[in-house]
Write a protein that holds these residues in place. Structure first.
Motif, mmCIF file in Angstrom:
data_model
loop_
_atom_site.group_PDB
_atom_site.id
_atom_site.type_symbol
_atom_site.label_atom_id
_atom_site.label_comp_id
_atom_site.label_asym_id
_atom_site.label_seq_id
_atom_site.Cartn_x
_atom_site.Cartn_y
_atom_site.Cartn_z
ATOM 1 N N ASN A 257 0.817 -1.209 0.000
ATOM 2 C CA ASN A 257 0.000 0.000 0.000
ATOM 3 C C ASN A 257 0.852 1.260 0.000
ATOM 4 N N LEU B 130 0.683 3.543 -3.331
ATOM 5 C CA LEU B 130 0.292 4.944 -3.205
ATOM 6 C C LEU B 130 1.386 5.861 -3.738
ATOM 7 N N VAL C 222 -5.789 1.366 -8.191
ATOM 8 C CA VAL C 222 -6.883 1.717 -7.270
ATOM 9 C C VAL C 222 -6.704 3.141 -6.765
ATOM 10 N N TYR C 223 -5.476 3.459 -6.334
ATOM 11 C CA TYR C 223 -5.216 4.802 -5.815
ATOM 12 C C TYR C 223 -5.321 5.862 -6.912
ATOM 13 N N SER D 97 -7.340 5.889 -9.438
ATOM 14 C CA SER D 97 -8.754 6.166 -9.711
ATOM 15 C C SER D 97 -9.343 7.135 -8.698
ATOM 16 N N PHE D 98 -8.888 7.061 -7.445
ATOM 17 C CA PHE D 98 -9.393 7.976 -6.426
ATOM 18 C C PHE D 98 -8.692 9.330 -6.488
ATOM 19 N N LEU E 204 -8.585 9.941 0.231
ATOM 20 C CA LEU E 204 -8.185 8.607 -0.227
ATOM 21 C C LEU E 204 -8.587 7.514 0.758
ATOM 22 N N ALA F 76 -10.204 4.499 -0.690
ATOM 23 C CA ALA F 76 -9.229 3.725 -1.468
ATOM 24 C C ALA F 76 -8.367 2.879 -0.550
ATOM 25 N N ILE G 102 -10.366 -0.233 0.460
ATOM 26 C CA ILE G 102 -10.418 -1.209 -0.634
ATOM 27 C C ILE G 102 -9.064 -1.882 -0.830
ATOM 28 N N SER G 103 -8.008 -1.094 -0.832
ATOM 29 C CA SER G 103 -6.664 -1.630 -1.092
ATOM 30 C C SER G 103 -6.193 -2.561 0.016
ATOM 31 N N GLU H 92 -12.719 6.445 7.991
ATOM 32 C CA GLU H 92 -13.221 7.291 6.896
ATOM 33 C C GLU H 92 -14.150 8.359 7.425
#
Length: 288
Positions: free
Chosen positions: A81, A85, A170-171, A173-174, A205, A208, A211-212, A285
């Motif tokens: 991660n 990132l 993934v990162y 896209s966010f 993020l 993200a 999800i990651s 979050e």
């Protein structure tokens, strides 16, 4: 009448998915639980109750492989991660066509199958590293796959190389959905790049990250092909992960019932860790 038609359409769409999930997941899970209560060898089975579950908690090799898998997953999840990132931040800079090239290069390892990936890196660790050790006399590069400590890090390196590019996507896209107005407002207020990241980008993020973390946890726990191709559990089973331990129990020792008991315990552990991770990161979050 219209309500009945809507109900019929609803079940017409959902029923195929329910049947598929039942055939692929629910029925095999129930059969697996049943098998775990027997001494099945794949041909015949006698009901033994919870004997397999009592036995596995005394199985030193299974406990060792479980501990090895937990350590591997913890280190891999954090590093993947962090690297993913970092790569996402790098390729979202205004670099023109170079950015697209970097994205492709970083993502390509994820397209290589685990077995092939393992054999490629086995060649690197055995031949290339040994060649460097012979040429330079630096013992650090010698016998990487014949030692449990360096074998552990070899598996981590290969998994990082494979998964970091996937998590990068993934990162990205966010990051692409962060409003430019917020970043411009931060710059006008005198925020530097570091402050803009921690105060603006990172809080946005958070989904993200959830999800990651889930994706990397799930993939780290079920690693088998890379483990097989790279170390095959050597030396003396010290780098054997749980997936390999279960497979060997089922198809080399022909103890299907015992292997199923291990798999059920492993499933419960993964579910507990994953649900805890999702709960904690989801709550974070909201705080952010």
């Amino acid at each position: 009448m219209k309500g009945k038609h809507n109900t019929a359409y609803y079940w017409a769409f959902i029923l195929p998915s329910v049947i598929a999930i039942s055939i692929i997941i629910l029925i095999p899970l129930l059969l697996g639980i049943g098998t775990s209560l027997t001494n099945s060898d794949g041909y015949q089975a006698v009901f033994t109750g919870l004997e397999n579950y009592q036995r596995l908690f005394k199985d030193e090799q299974f406990i060792s492989s479980m501990w090895f898998t937990l350590r591997f997953s913890f280190v891999a999840v954090i590093l993947i991660n962090a690297i993913g990132l970092g790569l996402a931040l790098l390729v979202t800079q205004k670099l023109g066509k170079v950015s697209t090239i970097f994205r492709t290069i970083f993502f390509m390892p994820n397209l290589i199958g685990g077995i092939i990936l393992g054999f490629i890196w086995q060649f690197i660790f055995v031949r290339a590293f040994e060649g460097i050790a012979s040429a330079t006399g630096i013992s650090f590069f010698s016998s990487w796959l014949s030692d449990s400590t360096t074998g552990f890090w070899a598996l981590v390196i290969v998994f990082l190389w494979q998964m970091s590019g996937y998590i990068m996507i993934v990162y990205i896209s966010f990051l692409a959905n962060i409003p430019g107005e917020l970043l411009e407002a931060g710059q006008m207020d005198g925020a530097n790049n570091w402050q803009a990241f921690w105060k603006i980008k990172f809080p946005m993020l958070a989904p993200a990250v959830t999800i990651s973390l889930f994706l990397t946890l799930a993939n780290a726990f079920k690693v088998y092909d890379v483990n097989l191709a790279l170390t095959n559990g050597a030396p003396y089973g010290s780098t054997e992960m749980v997936a390999m331990n279960i497979y060997n129990t089922a198809f080399y020792q022909y103890e299907q019932g015992y292997a199923q008991a291990k798999a059920i315990v492993f499933l419960l552990l993964i579910a507990a860790i994953s649900l805890t991770q999702i709960f904690l990161t989801r709550r974070k979050e909201v705080d952010l």
